[in-house]
Write a protein that holds these residues in place. Sequence first.
Motif, PDB file in Angstrom:
ATOM      1  N   MET A  42       0.864  -1.182   0.000  1.00 25.28           N
ATOM      2  CA  MET A  42       0.000   0.000   0.000  1.00 25.28           C
ATOM      3  C   MET A  42       0.902   1.234   0.000  1.00 25.28           C
ATOM      4  N   GLN A  43       0.405   2.299  -0.575  1.00 22.92           N
ATOM      5  CA  GLN A  43       1.164   3.553  -0.549  1.00 22.92           C
ATOM      6  C   GLN A  43       0.431   4.590   0.287  1.00 22.92           C
ATOM      7  N   LYS A  44       1.161   5.159   1.229  1.00 20.16           N
ATOM      8  CA  LYS A  44       0.612   6.213   2.080  1.00 20.16           C
ATOM      9  C   LYS A  44       1.169   7.543   1.597  1.00 20.16           C
ATOM     10  N   GLN A  45       0.281   8.416   1.148  1.00 24.05           N
ATOM     11  CA  GLN A  45       0.703   9.718   0.636  1.00 24.05           C
ATOM     12  C   GLN A  45       1.164  10.620   1.781  1.00 24.05           C
ATOM     13  N   ALA A  46       2.064  11.525   1.466  1.00 21.32           N
ATOM     14  CA  ALA A  46       2.522  12.493   2.464  1.00 21.32           C
ATOM     15  C   ALA A  46       1.346  13.356   2.913  1.00 21.32           C
ATOM     16  N   ALA A  47       1.344  13.711   4.174  1.00 21.20           N
ATOM     17  CA  ALA A  47       0.265  14.535   4.722  1.00 21.20           C
ATOM     18  C   ALA A  47       0.273  15.912   4.062  1.00 21.20           C
ATOM     19  N   PRO A  48      -0.895  16.572   3.997  1.00 25.15           N
ATOM     20  CA  PRO A  48      -0.959  17.908   3.392  1.00 25.15           C
ATOM     21  C   PRO A  48       0.049  18.852   4.036  1.00 25.15           C
ATOM     22  N   GLY A  49       0.811  19.538   3.205  1.00 22.50           N
ATOM     23  CA  GLY A  49       1.812  20.460   3.720  1.00 22.50           C
ATOM     24  C   GLY A  49       3.172  19.841   3.938  1.00 22.50           C
ATOM     25  N   GLU A  50       3.232  18.480   3.855  1.00 20.92           N
ATOM     26  CA  GLU A  50       4.511  17.794   4.038  1.00 20.92           C
ATOM     27  C   GLU A  50       5.087  17.409   2.687  1.00 20.92           C
ATOM     28  N   GLU A  51       6.411  17.420   2.597  1.00 23.29           N
ATOM     29  CA  GLU A  51       7.068  17.005   1.370  1.00 23.29           C
ATOM     30  C   GLU A  51       7.591  15.584   1.519  1.00 23.29           C
ATOM     31  N   GLY A  52       7.880  14.956   0.392  1.00 19.28           N
ATOM     32  CA  GLY A  52       8.445  13.614   0.448  1.00 19.28           C
ATOM     33  C   GLY A  52       7.687  12.641  -0.432  1.00 19.28           C
ATOM     34  N   GLU A  53       8.343  11.526  -0.714  1.00 15.49           N
ATOM     35  CA  GLU A  53       7.745  10.481  -1.541  1.00 15.49           C
ATOM     36  C   GLU A  53       6.694   9.724  -0.737  1.00 15.49           C
ATOM     37  N   PRO A  54       5.719   9.107  -1.432  1.00 14.39           N
ATOM     38  CA  PRO A  54       4.745   8.264  -0.729  1.00 14.39           C
ATOM     39  C   PRO A  54       5.456   7.115   0.000  1.00 14.39           C
ATOM     40  N   LEU A  55       4.932   6.739   1.150  1.00 14.25           N
ATOM     41  CA  LEU A  55       5.518   5.678   1.958  1.00 14.25           C
ATOM     42  C   LEU A  55       4.924   4.340   1.530  1.00 14.25           C
ATOM     43  N   THR A  56       5.779   3.363   1.250  1.00 21.14           N
ATOM     44  CA  THR A  56       5.308   2.031   0.852  1.00 21.14           C
ATOM     45  C   THR A  56       5.168   1.157   2.091  1.00 21.14           C
ATOM     46  N   LEU A  57       3.991   0.582   2.278  1.00 23.30           N
ATOM     47  CA  LEU A  57       3.678  -0.208   3.470  1.00 23.30           C
ATOM     48  C   LEU A  57       3.221  -1.612   3.088  1.00 23.30           C
ATOM     49  N   LEU A  58       3.532  -2.577   3.944  1.00 26.23           N
ATOM     50  CA  LEU A  58       3.034  -3.941   3.784  1.00 26.23           C
ATOM     51  C   LEU A  58       1.754  -4.086   4.600  1.00 26.23           C
ATOM     52  N   PRO A  59       0.600  -4.354   3.969  1.00 25.01           N
ATOM     53  CA  PRO A  59      -0.632  -4.497   4.736  1.00 25.01           C
ATOM     54  C   PRO A  59      -0.785  -5.903   5.321  1.00 25.01           C
ATOM     55  N   MET A  60      -1.242  -5.962   6.553  1.00 23.50           N
ATOM     56  CA  MET A  60      -1.591  -7.226   7.205  1.00 23.50           C
ATOM     57  C   MET A  60      -3.051  -7.145   7.620  1.00 23.50           C
ATOM     58  N   TYR A  61      -3.784  -8.214   7.388  1.00 24.83           N
ATOM     59  CA  TYR A  61      -5.233  -8.202   7.538  1.00 24.83           C
ATOM     60  C   TYR A  61      -5.705  -9.131   8.662  1.00 24.83           C
ATOM     61  N   PHE A  62      -6.734  -8.686   9.381  1.00 25.31           N
ATOM     62  CA  PHE A  62      -7.433  -9.580  10.300  1.00 25.31           C
ATOM     63  C   PHE A  62      -8.437 -10.446   9.537  1.00 25.31           C
ATOM     64  N   SER A  63      -8.935  -9.920   8.427  1.00 26.48           N
ATOM     65  CA  SER A  63      -9.964 -10.620   7.657  1.00 26.48           C
ATOM     66  C   SER A  63      -9.363 -11.231   6.399  1.00 26.48           C
ATOM     67  N   LEU A  64      -9.392 -12.558   6.311  1.00 24.43           N
ATOM     68  CA  LEU A  64      -8.917 -13.259   5.119  1.00 24.43           C
ATOM     69  C   LEU A  64      -9.755 -12.872   3.902  1.00 24.43           C
ATOM     70  N   GLN A  65     -11.056 -12.736   4.109  1.00 25.89           N
ATOM     71  CA  GLN A  65     -11.957 -12.379   3.011  1.00 25.89           C
ATOM     72  C   GLN A  65     -11.637 -10.981   2.470  1.00 25.89           C
ATOM     73  N   ASN A  66     -11.393 -10.024   3.358  1.00 26.39           N
ATOM     74  CA  ASN A  66     -11.031  -8.669   2.922  1.00 26.39           C
ATOM     75  C   ASN A  66      -9.750  -8.679   2.104  1.00 26.39           C
ATOM     76  N   MET A  67      -8.769  -9.446   2.579  1.00 26.73           N
ATOM     77  CA  MET A  67      -7.475  -9.487   1.897  1.00 26.73           C
ATOM     78  C   MET A  67      -7.610 -10.087   0.497  1.00 26.73           C
ATOM     79  N   VAL A  68      -8.311 -11.218   0.402  1.00 29.85           N
ATOM     80  CA  VAL A  68      -8.479 -11.876  -0.895  1.00 29.85           C
ATOM     81  C   VAL A  68      -9.261 -10.978  -1.852  1.00 29.85           C
ATOM     82  N   GLY A  69     -10.284 -10.297  -1.332  1.00 27.30           N
ATOM     83  CA  GLY A  69     -11.073  -9.383  -2.157  1.00 27.30           C
ATOM     84  C   GLY A  69     -10.234  -8.233  -2.688  1.00 27.30           C
ATOM     85  N   THR A  70      -9.351  -7.687  -1.827  1.00 24.51           N
ATOM     86  CA  THR A  70      -8.471  -6.596  -2.254  1.00 24.51           C
ATOM     87  C   THR A  70      -7.503  -7.077  -3.329  1.00 24.51           C
ATOM     88  N   TRP A  71      -6.961  -8.286  -3.152  1.00 27.10           N
ATOM     89  CA  TRP A  71      -6.046  -8.860  -4.141  1.00 27.10           C
ATOM     90  C   TRP A  71      -6.745  -9.050  -5.492  1.00 27.10           C
TER      91      TRP A  71
END
Length: 302
Positions: free
Chosen positions: A196-225
């Motif tokens: 997942m990419q987290k955009q910089a907050a308004p007013g902040e500079e910098g590249e988007p932050l790349t994050l590894l998502p971990m899910y409590f819901s298997l169904q949510n994760m598979v649906g997102t994939w």
Amino acid sequence: FGGKSEEKTSAESSESEKKLYPPMTVQEIEDWMEHIPVFAVTDSNGAGVVLKPDDTTSVFYFFLNPLAANATMTQLKSVNQDMDLKVSAFSLGKIWFKLLNSGADTEVKLKSVGAEDSETTTTKGIEYRLVPDTRDLLGARMLLTMTPEDSEKLKTGESMTAEMAQKAIEKAMTEAPKFKATFNEIPVFTIAQMRMQKQAAPGEEGEPLTLLPMYFSLQNMVGTWQQFMSQAGPELQGVEPAINLMSLHDLIEMMQKESEIDFRHVVLVPSAPDAEGMSGSATTAADADPMANIGGATLGDI
């Protein structure tokens, strides 16, 4: 002789260059889980309902699925219709260390149903239990017991009959090496290729932050994939998701140690409950002090 020495030095240098990230502090982990809601049955003042299955045990339940908390509340009301109960939401980050993993020495006050506020007793040894969604618990068990042959059958489009599904469920329930308990073993799912990419907050500079998502819901994760793959280019079509599974307790233990994994770039994705699960009966108390809610005029002897 000289060649061997250089080889050894090169290997040691490579080993020393391996980057290790510092352990996360308790405060960092609490903040990391703060946005995850858990649900519990409380009285109208937000004091938790402690259940006593026998004379020596006192148990307080937190649920990841609000529907399970609602079902527990309904059951309690059927026993005593005079009880003024509701489902309240709490922050997992605020209760993880303070309650779920605080040990048996934490003192709380208990009050029997119908008793005056002054008629309380102080006790220790409340057992706090965190209950996962039963569908995700079963999903974790099935992932652990599914064979490569089972996976191949599904990949080739072989439809699963009712008999095959029943056998898979029975195998998951009886042979899974982990997630056998119905509480405090919380499965967390991730797909190695997902980011997942987290955009910089308004007013902040910098590249988007790349994050590894971990899910409590298997169904949510598979649906997102599946949604991601439906929009991906032809070169990514047919990529098989590498699903990883671990327990939340093990994950948090790893976070508190030096690691090659930068857990500060991991994000927990809360379950998306069914619409009726978030009805008006769930009151948000995420910012409240959990000790204040559990202590005080806590109901007991249901």
